[in-house]
Design an enzyme around this catalytic site. Structure first.
Site, short mmCIF file in Angstrom:
data_model
loop_
_atom_site.label_atom_id
_atom_site.label_comp_id
_atom_site.label_asym_id
_atom_site.label_seq_id
_atom_site.Cartn_x
_atom_site.Cartn_y
_atom_site.Cartn_z
N ARG A 70 0.82 -1.21 0.00
CA ARG A 70 0.00 0.00 0.00
C ARG A 70 0.85 1.26 0.00
O ARG A 70 0.53 2.23 -0.69
CB ARG A 70 -0.95 -0.02 1.20
N ASP A 174 -15.82 8.72 9.36
CA ASP A 174 -14.74 7.76 9.12
C ASP A 174 -13.43 8.54 9.13
O ASP A 174 -13.43 9.77 8.95
CB ASP A 174 -14.93 7.03 7.78
#
Length: 308
Positions: A70, A174
């Site tokens: 990532r 979030d």
């Protein structure tokens, strides 16, 4: 479970890792000698410390390959030549945009409509009870991800009060701004909505047209219940107004250690109505916070002390 970094993960390995790491799949990066960027153990430890300090996330030692795959994308995007250079940049600059992308890269978002379905009939029952006492109901979904969970909550609200009822506000938050943008759009590939019963799908979604042909679009009246906001649960101040009737905090606490969990739970409690409910994930338990919340079974919690 101990994984040999020189061997590719088998299906059995992946399933074992999923069980151990909260349903988070580790993407194998292959032979470390063949990696594009050198990734030392010290680099991984720096990443673990940075993401813990910034977002409270405790990365498992088993997630080295996931972290590499990532963050290697961020190295390519920024033109940096090594993890050390990239991490130095994060630590010594005030590049808020890159910090956001760093956190987004390491935040896992696994979700679906009506995930852990046993919670939604319990939610409907609670909503009916609360509606008999007050005309305003406030809900906080604090891991909204790409929106499937808060829209499942909104559908439950709409189906519980089909002829109108109390005013219901759902705050959807979030840490990851990318997934929040998807949630706010409320547009999904049809295969993401396959598990919603056809009649319910028809009530709450429209068929996309033009550029959205083949997509399912949340109806405007459902979307109006929801407000979206980025919130880091470790921030000293939350832009959240109580009292809250319901908190959905499912599959979030598994990324925090016990002291961090307790700190967050201790901040949830004063925000809640005395009869409020908190919904947790299937693998989460808060026995270490029994002075704050007590279990009602099925990973649903109420306040231990109901008078403030």
């Amino acid at each position: 479970m101990s994984l040999d970094p020189k061997k590719p993960l088998t299906l059995a390995d992946r399933l074992a890792v999923i069980r151990q790491t909260g349903n988070t799949v580790i993407h194998a990066a292959g032979d470390p000698s063949q990696r594009e960027f050198e990734f030392k153990a010290a680099d991984f430890e720096r990443v673990r410390k940075l993401i813990y300090a910034h977002a409270g996330i405790s990365l498992s030692p088993a997630k080295q390959d996931m972290v590499y795959s990532r963050l290697a994308r961020r190295l390519r995007a920024t033109g940096m030549k090594s993890f050390a250079q990239y991490l130095d940049h994060l630590e010594h600059s005030r590049d808020a945009g890159e910090w956001e992308r760093f956190v987004n890269s390491l935040t896992t978002n696994l979700t679906s409509f009506f995930r852990e379905p046993h919670h939604f009939p319990l939610l409907a029952e609670h909503l009916r009870k609360v509606a008999a006492q007050r005309r305003q109901i406030n809900i906080w979904c604090c891991a909204a991800s790409t929106g499937e969970e808060p829209y499942s909550i909104a559908m439950t609200v709409a189906d519980t009060f089909p002829s109108g009822g109390p005013q219901v506000s759902i705050l959807c938050s979030d840490l990851d701004t990318n997934v929040l943008a998807t949630a706010e759009r409320g547009v999904y590939p049809r295969d993401r909505t396959d598990k919603i019963p056809p009649e319910q799908l028809k009530r709450h979604f429209l068929k996309g047209t033009g550029p959205q042909e083949g997509m399912a679009c949340v109806r405007p009246e459902l979307r109006r219940m929801l407000t979206f906001r980025q919130i880091n649960l470790l921030e000293p101040g939350w832009p959240v107004k109580g009292p809250l009737d319901v908190i959905f905090c499912r599959n979030v606490m598994i990324y925090f250690d016990k002291p961090t969990q307790y700190k967050i739970l201790s901040r949830f409690a004063p925000l809640m109505q005395d009869d409020g409910l908190m919904f947790a994930g299937h693998s989460e338990s808060f026995l270490h916070a029994a002075d704050l919340f007590r279990s009602l079974g099925k990973t649903v919690y109420e306040l231990t002390r109901k008078s403030r």
